[in-house]
Design a protein around this motif. Structure first.
Motif, PDB file in Angstrom:
ATOM      1  N   LYS A 230       0.504  -3.877 -18.445  1.00  0.00           N
ATOM      2  CA  LYS A 230       1.741  -3.782 -17.659  1.00  0.00           C
ATOM      3  C   LYS A 230       2.206  -2.334 -17.554  1.00  0.00           C
ATOM      4  CE  LYS A 230       3.376  -8.484 -18.546  1.00  0.00           C
ATOM      5  NZ  LYS A 230       4.485  -9.336 -19.063  1.00  0.00           N
ATOM      6  N   ASP A 231       2.125  -1.595 -18.658  1.00  0.00           N
ATOM      7  CA  ASP A 231       2.493  -0.179 -18.606  1.00  0.00           C
ATOM      8  C   ASP A 231       1.561   0.591 -17.674  1.00  0.00           C
ATOM      9  OD1 ASP A 231       4.607  -0.484 -20.286  1.00  0.00           O
ATOM     10  OD2 ASP A 231       3.685   0.461 -22.032  1.00  0.00           O
ATOM     11  N   ALA A 232       0.251   0.250 -17.722  1.00  0.00           N
ATOM     12  CA  ALA A 232      -0.716   0.917 -16.852  1.00  0.00           C
ATOM     13  C   ALA A 232      -0.425   0.613 -15.384  1.00  0.00           C
ATOM     14  CB  ALA A 232      -2.129   0.477 -17.219  1.00  0.00           C
ATOM     15  N   THR A 233      -0.020  -0.618 -15.100  1.00  0.00           N
ATOM     16  CA  THR A 233       0.322  -0.988 -13.725  1.00  0.00           C
ATOM     17  C   THR A 233       1.569  -0.246 -13.262  1.00  0.00           C
ATOM     18  OG1 THR A 233      -0.689  -3.168 -14.027  1.00  0.00           O
ATOM     19  CG2 THR A 233       0.855  -2.922 -12.193  1.00  0.00           C
ATOM     20  N   LYS A 234       2.531  -0.091 -14.163  1.00  0.00           N
ATOM     21  CA  LYS A 234       3.732   0.699 -13.832  1.00  0.00           C
ATOM     22  C   LYS A 234       3.347   2.138 -13.517  1.00  0.00           C
ATOM     23  CE  LYS A 234       8.297   2.038 -15.553  1.00  0.00           C
ATOM     24  NZ  LYS A 234       8.123   3.453 -15.163  1.00  0.00           N
ATOM     25  N   LEU A 235       2.403   2.684 -14.289  1.00  0.00           N
ATOM     26  CA  LEU A 235       1.924   4.035 -14.022  1.00  0.00           C
ATOM     27  C   LEU A 235       1.336   4.141 -12.614  1.00  0.00           C
ATOM     28  CD1 LEU A 235       1.253   6.897 -15.126  1.00  0.00           C
ATOM     29  CD2 LEU A 235      -0.907   5.944 -15.968  1.00  0.00           C
ATOM     30  N   LEU A 236       0.564   3.141 -12.209  1.00  0.00           N
ATOM     31  CA  LEU A 236      -0.004   3.145 -10.863  1.00  0.00           C
ATOM     32  C   LEU A 236       1.073   3.041  -9.790  1.00  0.00           C
ATOM     33  CD1 LEU A 236      -3.153   0.836 -11.235  1.00  0.00           C
ATOM     34  CD2 LEU A 236      -3.091   3.324 -11.007  1.00  0.00           C
ATOM     35  N   ARG A 237       2.060   2.194 -10.027  1.00  0.00           N
ATOM     36  CA  ARG A 237       3.136   2.060  -9.044  1.00  0.00           C
ATOM     37  C   ARG A 237       3.874   3.379  -8.872  1.00  0.00           C
ATOM     38  NH1 ARG A 237       6.098  -3.791  -9.245  1.00  0.00           N
ATOM     39  NH2 ARG A 237       7.142  -2.764  -7.491  1.00  0.00           N
ATOM     40  N   ASP A 238       4.100   4.060  -9.993  1.00  0.00           N
ATOM     41  CA  ASP A 238       4.773   5.363  -9.910  1.00  0.00           C
ATOM     42  C   ASP A 238       3.896   6.373  -9.175  1.00  0.00           C
ATOM     43  OD1 ASP A 238       6.880   4.317 -11.363  1.00  0.00           O
ATOM     44  OD2 ASP A 238       6.233   5.171 -13.277  1.00  0.00           O
ATOM     45  N   ARG A 239       2.604   6.379  -9.496  1.00  0.00           N
ATOM     46  CA  ARG A 239       1.687   7.375  -8.947  1.00  0.00           C
ATOM     47  C   ARG A 239       1.532   7.231  -7.438  1.00  0.00           C
ATOM     48  NH1 ARG A 239      -4.039   8.131 -11.884  1.00  0.00           N
ATOM     49  NH2 ARG A 239      -2.591   8.583 -13.602  1.00  0.00           N
ATOM     50  N   PHE A 240       1.534   5.982  -6.949  1.00  0.00           N
ATOM     51  CA  PHE A 240       1.329   5.748  -5.521  1.00  0.00           C
ATOM     52  C   PHE A 240       2.632   5.440  -4.781  1.00  0.00           C
ATOM     53  CE2 PHE A 240      -2.830   5.219  -7.391  1.00  0.00           C
ATOM     54  CZ  PHE A 240      -3.635   5.891  -6.491  1.00  0.00           C
ATOM     55  N   LYS A 241       3.750   5.804  -5.418  1.00  0.00           N
ATOM     56  CA  LYS A 241       5.087   5.689  -4.817  1.00  0.00           C
ATOM     57  C   LYS A 241       5.400   4.259  -4.374  1.00  0.00           C
ATOM     58  CE  LYS A 241       4.999  10.533  -3.371  1.00  0.00           C
ATOM     59  NZ  LYS A 241       5.125  11.513  -2.250  1.00  0.00           N
ATOM     60  N   LEU A 242       5.087   3.324  -5.269  1.00  0.00           N
ATOM     61  CA  LEU A 242       5.350   1.910  -5.013  1.00  0.00           C
ATOM     62  C   LEU A 242       6.308   1.321  -6.043  1.00  0.00           C
ATOM     63  CD1 LEU A 242       1.657   0.910  -4.198  1.00  0.00           C
ATOM     64  CD2 LEU A 242       3.524   1.111  -2.548  1.00  0.00           C
ATOM     65  N   SER A 243       7.028   2.170  -6.755  1.00  0.00           N
ATOM     66  CA  SER A 243       7.932   1.699  -7.814  1.00  0.00           C
ATOM     67  C   SER A 243       9.107   0.909  -7.263  1.00  0.00           C
ATOM     68  CB  SER A 243       8.456   2.887  -8.628  1.00  0.00           C
ATOM     69  OG  SER A 243       7.400   3.569  -9.246  1.00  0.00           O
ATOM     70  N   ASP A 244       9.582   1.301  -6.079  1.00  0.00           N
ATOM     71  CA  ASP A 244      10.816   0.709  -5.554  1.00  0.00           C
ATOM     72  C   ASP A 244      10.586  -0.470  -4.622  1.00  0.00           C
ATOM     73  OD1 ASP A 244      12.263   2.614  -6.957  1.00  0.00           O
ATOM     74  OD2 ASP A 244      12.206   4.053  -5.289  1.00  0.00           O
ATOM     75  N   VAL A 245       9.332  -0.794  -4.299  1.00  0.00           N
ATOM     76  CA  VAL A 245       9.089  -1.940  -3.417  1.00  0.00           C
ATOM     77  C   VAL A 245       9.266  -3.235  -4.211  1.00  0.00           C
ATOM     78  CG1 VAL A 245       7.579  -0.677  -1.869  1.00  0.00           C
ATOM     79  CG2 VAL A 245       6.597  -1.860  -3.830  1.00  0.00           C
ATOM     80  N   LYS A 246       9.594  -4.302  -3.518  1.00  0.00           N
ATOM     81  CA  LYS A 246       9.899  -5.578  -4.175  1.00  0.00           C
ATOM     82  C   LYS A 246       8.645  -6.202  -4.782  1.00  0.00           C
ATOM     83  CE  LYS A 246      11.745 -10.211  -3.267  1.00  0.00           C
ATOM     84  NZ  LYS A 246      12.291 -11.128  -2.227  1.00  0.00           N
ATOM     85  N   THR A 247       8.769  -6.688  -6.013  1.00  0.00           N
ATOM     86  CA  THR A 247       7.683  -7.411  -6.674  1.00  0.00           C
ATOM     87  C   THR A 247       7.753  -8.889  -6.298  1.00  0.00           C
ATOM     88  OG1 THR A 247       7.729  -5.877  -8.547  1.00  0.00           O
ATOM     89  CG2 THR A 247       6.635  -7.996  -8.891  1.00  0.00           C
ATOM     90  N   VAL A 248       6.648  -9.415  -5.783  1.00  0.00           N
ATOM     91  CA  VAL A 248       6.602 -10.809  -5.347  1.00  0.00           C
ATOM     92  C   VAL A 248       6.218 -11.726  -6.500  1.00  0.00           C
ATOM     93  CG1 VAL A 248       5.514 -12.439  -3.746  1.00  0.00           C
ATOM     94  CG2 VAL A 248       6.014 -10.084  -3.012  1.00  0.00           C
ATOM     95  N   ARG A 249       5.191 -11.346  -7.254  1.00  0.00           N
ATOM     96  CA  ARG A 249       4.760 -12.142  -8.406  1.00  0.00           C
ATOM     97  C   ARG A 249       3.861 -11.291  -9.300  1.00  0.00           C
ATOM     98  NH1 ARG A 249       1.388 -14.126  -4.138  1.00  0.00           N
ATOM     99  NH2 ARG A 249      -0.836 -13.927  -4.660  1.00  0.00           N
ATOM    100  N   CYS A 250       3.721 -11.724 -10.554  1.00  0.00           N
ATOM    101  CA  CYS A 250       2.864 -11.049 -11.532  1.00  0.00           C
ATOM    102  C   CYS A 250       1.899 -12.079 -12.118  1.00  0.00           C
ATOM    103  CB  CYS A 250       3.698 -10.437 -12.656  1.00  0.00           C
ATOM    104  SG  CYS A 250       4.968  -9.287 -12.094  1.00  0.00           S
ATOM    105  N   GLU A 251       0.636 -11.688 -12.313  1.00  0.00           N
ATOM    106  CA  GLU A 251      -0.382 -12.628 -12.800  1.00  0.00           C
ATOM    107  C   GLU A 251      -1.359 -11.911 -13.717  1.00  0.00           C
ATOM    108  OE1 GLU A 251      -0.187 -14.633  -8.379  1.00  0.00           O
ATOM    109  OE2 GLU A 251      -1.786 -13.252  -8.947  1.00  0.00           O
ATOM    110  N   GLY A 252      -1.883 -12.648 -14.681  1.00  0.00           N
ATOM    111  CA  GLY A 252      -2.890 -12.083 -15.563  1.00  0.00           C
ATOM    112  C   GLY A 252      -3.858 -13.154 -16.033  1.00  0.00           C
ATOM    113  N   ALA A 253      -5.099 -12.745 -16.306  1.00  0.00           N
ATOM    114  CA  ALA A 253      -6.126 -13.692 -16.766  1.00  0.00           C
ATOM    115  C   ALA A 253      -7.370 -12.914 -17.186  1.00  0.00           C
ATOM    116  CB  ALA A 253      -6.490 -14.682 -15.660  1.00  0.00           C
ATOM    117  N   PRO A 254      -8.242 -13.536 -18.001  1.00  0.00           N
ATOM    118  CA  PRO A 254      -9.523 -12.900 -18.317  1.00  0.00           C
ATOM    119  C   PRO A 254     -10.455 -12.915 -17.110  1.00  0.00           C
ATOM    120  CG  PRO A 254      -9.419 -15.092 -19.269  1.00  0.00           C
ATOM    121  CD  PRO A 254      -8.068 -14.807 -18.703  1.00  0.00           C
TER     122      PRO A 254
END
Length: 395
Positions: A230-254
């Motif tokens: 999750k922290d790594a995904t936040k880093l990507l959102r910040d890096r590609f200027k997507l921090s402020d766009v609305k989050t629709v859903r979050c998912e995780g799995a192996p």
């Protein structure tokens, strides 16, 4: 002979199971598709040209047509990879795509049941009785063949082979966000996939930003325990200027990254798709391979029902590995070596500048075959690879 409710029961309604059920129903087989529904697999959503051709994917399911990718190395070095005129990568949204495939199976004549697989019992006459749990009650059904397509955490696989028999995994997490309406092309472009090789993002795999038209998948994969996806995904959102766009859903799995050595029990159960470990190493791509195993399973299941010979179940894996085993082997080596350190990742990204590598990569990806028509290109790539390796060894 025990009376059977269905010739084949398919457990799991993702791309593998839905394709198997559709193809079996089209051949006149009495088939039941069981899926618990309501769950969306974390997935970048990329499908190659061959998937759209082989499985007649409706144009409405293609949310974006990606014509380029951009690789980012640990230093921030970025390399663009243009597909050119040989095709495009189709992007689907699994929230819509999987129900679409299940509905196609139903329209072809497959029965459907919303339920969860719990257990199975082998009968003396070679049939199988399975126990299912629905929203309000349980159900017991008997069949000649069970196809386990219930994902990376397959309960069918655990029941048949035991809990210790499973392929190696990375863990994937992504966030689906609304794509920005106005964005700086240097940060986000709706027809470009971003692939990020950086230890901060993933110490052993990669991160991604994949556009799906109105929505975008931002995610990370890693097998390293303790790495915060999750922290790594936040880093990507910040890096590609997507921090402020609305989050629709979050998912995780192996996410499995190697086909299992056995997919069937040599009697009346066979695994396909993620349950069998059929996701490509290095890229994590699985949709096309899942649908392909569903198609192979339908063909061999029909032969199994006609002959009673379980060798047709073993033929599913044999045929798949004959067609794709070499690609999986090469991709496995690529992941093992080039993802091993940031130094190697940086070299790998630099290699992607080469036009021969770009062309061979896209042609192989879009058509799911190692390109053989230009042997000199392979020789040039091999020489350049060796140069990179010697450069690494000398540092």
């Amino acid at each position: 002979m025990t009376k059977t409710d269905f010739d084949v029961i398919v457990i799991g309604g993702g791309p593998a199971g839905a394709t198997a059920a559709e193809r079996l129903a089209c051949s006149g087989t009495k088939v039941l598709l069981v899926d618990k529904e309501g769950r969306i697999k974390p997935c970048g959503g990329a499908i190659p040209s061959i998937a759209m051709r082989d499985f007649d994917i409706a144009a409405s399911q293609i949310k974006a047509r990606v014509k380029r990718a951009r690789m980012t190395g640990p230093s921030g070095n970025q390399v663009g990879m243009e597909i050119g005129d040989i095709g495009y990568v189709g992007m689907v949204d699994r929230e819509e795509f999987d129900p679409y495939l299940r509905e196609r199976a139903a329209l072809a004549g497959a029965d459907r049941l919303k339920a969860t697989f719990k257990s199975l019992t082998y009968n003396q006459d070679g049939t199988v009785t399975i126990n299912l749990a629905g929203d309000h009650d349980s159900e017991t059904l008997t069949t000649k063949l069970v196809i386990g397509a219930d994902g990376a955490n397959s309960q069918v696989r655990k029941t048949v082979f035991g809990p210790k028999k499973k392929p190696p995994y990375v863990f994937a997490y992504h966030e689906i966000v609304e794509s920005p309406q106005d964005s700086d092309p240097a940060s986000f472009e709706p027809a470009r996939c971003e692939v990020i090789y950086d230890r901060k993002v993933s110490p052993d795999f990669y991160g991604w930003v994949f556009p799906h038209g109105g929505q975008t998948s931002i995610g990370v994969g890693s097998a390293v325990k303790g790495h915060d996806l999750k922290d790594a995904t936040k880093l990507l959102r910040d890096r590609f200027k997507l921090s402020d766009v609305k989050t629709v859903r979050c998912e995780g799995a192996p996410l499995p990254l190697k086909p299992m050595r056995r997919w069937d029990n040599r009697k009346n159960v066979v695994l396909i798709g993620d349950a069998a470990g059929v996701v490509a190493p290095s890229s994590g791509e699985g949709i096309y391979y899942a649908m392909h195993t569903g198609d192979l399973a339908a063909q061999e299941a029909k032969a199994f029902l006609e002959t009673g010979s379980a060798r047709h179940l073993g033929a599913i894996r044999k045929r798949f590995m004959k067609g794709h085993g070499r690609v999986f082997f090469v991709l496995g080596l690529l992941q093992y070596f080039w993802y091993g350190s940031d130094k190697r990742r940086e070299q790998f990204v630099n290699m992607c500048k080469d036009p021969d590598i770009q062309r061979l990569t896209w042609e192989s990806y879009l058509n799911k075959k190692l390109v053989r028509k230009d042997p000199m290109a392979h020789i040039r790539v091999a020489i350049k690879d060796m140069g990179q390796l010697l450069g690494l060894a000398g540092r």
